[in-house]
Write a protein that holds these residues in place. Sequence first.
Motif, PDB file in Angstrom:
ATOM      1  N   ILE A  66       0.822  -1.205   0.000  1.00 54.04           N
ATOM      2  CA  ILE A  66       0.000   0.000   0.000  1.00 54.04           C
ATOM      3  C   ILE A  66       0.861   1.262   0.000  1.00 54.04           C
ATOM      4  N   THR A  84       1.340   3.546  -3.168  1.00 48.73           N
ATOM      5  CA  THR A  84       1.516   2.787  -4.405  1.00 48.73           C
ATOM      6  C   THR A  84       0.215   2.909  -5.208  1.00 48.73           C
ATOM      7  N   LEU A  86      -1.809   0.570  -5.743  1.00 54.28           N
ATOM      8  CA  LEU A  86      -2.780  -0.149  -4.922  1.00 54.28           C
ATOM      9  C   LEU A  86      -3.259   0.729  -3.769  1.00 54.28           C
ATOM     10  N   THR A  89      -5.908   3.299  -4.557  1.00 53.65           N
ATOM     11  CA  THR A  89      -7.287   2.825  -4.711  1.00 53.65           C
ATOM     12  C   THR A  89      -8.065   2.964  -3.402  1.00 53.65           C
TER      13      THR A  89
END
Length: 120
Positions: A66, A84, A86, A89
Amino acid sequence: MGVLDHTPAACRAREILDRVGGKWSLSVISQLGAETKRFTELSRGIEGVSHRMLTVTLRDLERDGIVSRRVYPVVPPRVEYALTPLGRTLLDLVGGLVTWAEDHLDEIDAARAAYDARAE
């Protein structure tokens, strides 16, 4: 599959939700949403977090993919943290939780006062 399922996938999902939903994790994700930051910037921006807890939280989020950590080879070492792809999101979800909390502070304060008055 429901939240209370006892399948291996549900257990792993709860583990991840515990990490991402933790007190300091939400703050770190929120802080890094706007820009890359150094450890000291994060520490100053997150009221009440100890050096140790911020370190542990950043390591856990890095391990889960993350947060990324970049070390620059200078003296003293400079370390920067960023979300990141990810981790990015999660921004809408985290932002939604923060907004919800801010929007309902008065209601929550009233509920706490009423509860505390009953307990006395």
